[in-house]
Each structure stands twice: as structure tokens, then as C-alpha cells.
Design an enzyme around this catalytic site. Sequence first.
Site, PDB file in Angstrom:
ATOM      1  N   PRO A   1       0.830  -1.211   0.000  1.00  0.00           N
ATOM      2  CA  PRO A   1       0.000   0.000   0.000  1.00  0.00           C
ATOM      3  C   PRO A   1       0.860   1.255   0.000  1.00  0.00           C
ATOM      4  CG  PRO A   1       0.041  -1.015   2.177  1.00  0.00           C
ATOM      5  CD  PRO A   1       0.725  -1.965   1.260  1.00  0.00           C
TER       6      PRO A   1
ATOM      7  N   TYR B   1      -0.346   5.073  12.726  1.00  0.00           N
ATOM      8  CA  TYR B   1      -1.726   5.522  12.591  1.00  0.00           C
ATOM      9  C   TYR B   1      -2.583   4.960  13.732  1.00  0.00           C
ATOM     10  CZ  TYR B   1       0.197   7.149   8.234  1.00  0.00           C
ATOM     11  OH  TYR B   1       0.993   7.786   7.311  1.00  0.00           O
TER      12      TYR B   1
ATOM     13  N   HIS C   1      -5.122  -1.188   8.475  1.00  0.00           N
ATOM     14  CA  HIS C   1      -3.798  -0.563   8.603  1.00  0.00           C
ATOM     15  C   HIS C   1      -3.472  -0.426  10.087  1.00  0.00           C
ATOM     16  CE1 HIS C   1      -0.218   1.505   7.817  1.00  0.00           C
ATOM     17  NE2 HIS C   1      -0.620   2.406   6.943  1.00  0.00           N
TER      18      HIS C   1
ATOM     19  N   THR D   1       0.380   5.547  -0.330  1.00  0.00           N
ATOM     20  CA  THR D   1      -0.419   6.764  -0.478  1.00  0.00           C
ATOM     21  C   THR D   1       0.041   7.528  -1.709  1.00  0.00           C
ATOM     22  OG1 THR D   1      -0.847   6.957   1.893  1.00  0.00           O
ATOM     23  CG2 THR D   1      -0.977   8.981   0.597  1.00  0.00           C
TER      24      THR D   1
ATOM     25  N   ARG E   1      -2.228  -5.211   8.537  1.00  0.00           N
ATOM     26  CA  ARG E   1      -0.812  -4.878   8.358  1.00  0.00           C
ATOM     27  C   ARG E   1      -0.256  -4.362   9.679  1.00  0.00           C
ATOM     28  NH1 ARG E   1       2.851  -0.707   4.855  1.00  0.00           N
ATOM     29  NH2 ARG E   1       4.077  -2.289   3.780  1.00  0.00           N
TER      30      ARG E   1
ATOM     31  N   GLY F   1      13.212  -1.251   1.410  1.00  0.00           N
ATOM     32  CA  GLY F   1      14.554  -1.043   0.890  1.00  0.00           C
ATOM     33  C   GLY F   1      15.276  -2.310   0.482  1.00  0.00           C
TER      34      GLY F   1
END
Length: 357
Positions: free
Chosen positions: A23, A179, A174, A25, A226, A289
Site C-alpha cells: 500500500p 496511525y 492498517h 499513499t 498490516r 529497501g
Amino acid sequence: MTTVFDSVRLGRRTLQNRLVMAPMTRSRAQFDGTPGELAATYYAQRAGVGLIVSEGTQPSDDGQGYLSTPGIYTDAHVSGWKKTADAVHAKGGHIFIQLMHAGRMSHPDNTPHHRQGVAPSAIAPGTGMFTATGMQDIPTPRALTTEEVRQTVADFAFAARRAVEAGADGVEMHGANAYLIQQFFAPSANTRTDEYGGSIENRARFAIEIAQAIAKEIGADRTAIRLSPGTAMWGIDEGAEGPDLYRYLVAELDKLGLAYVHVMHQGNEPLLADIRKRWKGTLILNRPGRPREQIGSDVASGLADLEAYGAMVLANPDFVERLKTNAPMNEPHREGFFGGTEKFYIDYPALNEVQAA
């Protein structure tokens, strides 16, 4: 030996491979939260991965954090997302919509109702937020009442129902990246004294109740979460009990039979191994990464069932084909990550276009 190119059963679907679009944004929705006109094209271009997890999508007005992010709770939202789901399915792909409540990571200028953000406790994250008028400090959020916490659980379940109505194959909660759900996990953001604060069991309760509510609404096999254990950003500190909270949480979620747990790995290998032991279902692993030469190693070792990748999929609509043929990858352009038009959104060339040029 299992490879990332092998098919796999996930919930109600059989995926064509074990690669996942993480996901991300993109901040290209309309102001009312309806997905932008180019969203269907963007996701359909990337339908070659086994599973697409959509950008974070708010389940309510209170859930919006950033400017121009999509929602999934109004008829207009459903209509917009249906175009995307249909486009992805037409290409043979599958999509879960990620339900993201930003909690205190919000600014009144970015939300439809222009109200103060909400959170477990009235503690500001100590960072800024991009708005239509530029960067502004995020104000101190309002602490949710116990009844409002329960209403927020219901909001997630309602949004999950709407996502399925839009044609999504499922939803991903999420619970990562600082968050709302992770705010409940962290003592630095959660100083509540009711049943949602204090002990490990209480701080995990909100996430578990959301998972239960969504599973009841649309089926456990269309419900996922997640997590990013150990994330320390925007004032989030899970403390010494953090690893044990995740061990408890994953064991409780395992009882529900969810479609998958998606871990954004922050480097605690012993904890990751414990999660793998406690979670008997499908595990998606995202190592931010990760270099290209290591793609597939977690599936091959059995540590993960699927592997998720972000920027490489963003920049390469034919990501799977490039992997299979060892072709070079397009480089992602960070200046196009958030907001804008088709540039660095739907105009990354596929390999055949590069070769033709």
C-alpha cells in the site's frame, strides 16, 4: 523449492504469484474522497502481481489524515472504487482495499468536516502535516470516549462492507506506521484508563475488535491486517512491552482465521520468527529497501508466503515480467509520489515500450 512466481491460495482467491504491491499513499483522490479518474488505470497497470493492496483509504470523515486520500464509506466512494476493482479484475489481478484511520496524524484543513483529529489520548505527535496552504503543525487530538472507540470499530466494519460492494476481494486493516491502531498499541500515545489502555491485552483490544467486527461483516477470509512492530516515528514508542504485545496480538488474531497478516519488518528478527510461529495462516512480508537480488528469498526459506514491494512496483507496471526476465527496472521519481496528474503515476513505461523506443 517454492518461488515468488508460484501460485498461492489466499482467502477465497488463487493468486497467480506470490508478489504483492504494498500500500502506497498517492494523494490523487478528489476532495470528497472519491478515487481520482486515473486510479483505475494505475492499479490495472500493476495487476500482474498476485495481490494489490490499495493506498490507505479512510473508513470515515474522522479517519482522513492527508490531503486528497480516498475514502470507502459513501456511495460516490463505492462507485469510484468499483471502476478500479473492475479494471484490476479484467487484467486477472486481485485487490484488497487498505482501511486506514490516521487518528492523530491528521489536520482539520485536510478533512471534510474540518474537525480536530481523534486519538486514544490527547497527545500530539509532535510533527507537521502538509495541507493545501503548506506545512502546518499537527494540533493536539481529541481523546476518543469509550463509546466513540466502539463506534470507530463499527466504522471499520461498515467501510469493509462498502469495499466488498465496490468489488474488492477483501480489506486490509492498517495497523502500522503510527496511525490509529498502532497509536493504541503505544504507551507514548495511549494513556487511557479504560479497557483500551494500560495492559498489553487492553492496548491490543481495539485491533482485535476491529478484526472481529470486519470478519463478522464480510468473512474472516476477506479480512487482513498490516503491522509494523517496532516502528518509532511521529512520537510512537511501543516501549519494552512492544514485542510481547505483538506476540499476544498475533496469537489472538490467529484464532480468527484471517486471510493474512502483513508485516512491515523493522529488523527484529527474533520477533519476526515468533510471529511466524504464532501465526498459522498466510504471512506477507515487506522489508523496506530490500535490494532486487534478495527478492524471493523469504518465500524460498519459508519465512513468508508472499513478499510485498512498494517503490519498485510503483515505478514498474510490469514488475513481475521484469523479474522473470532479469530486465532492468525503471527508477521511481520521488517528486511524483504524492499528488499531481498522470506524470510519474500512470506514465512509467513497460518494458516493451522501452524496447520499442
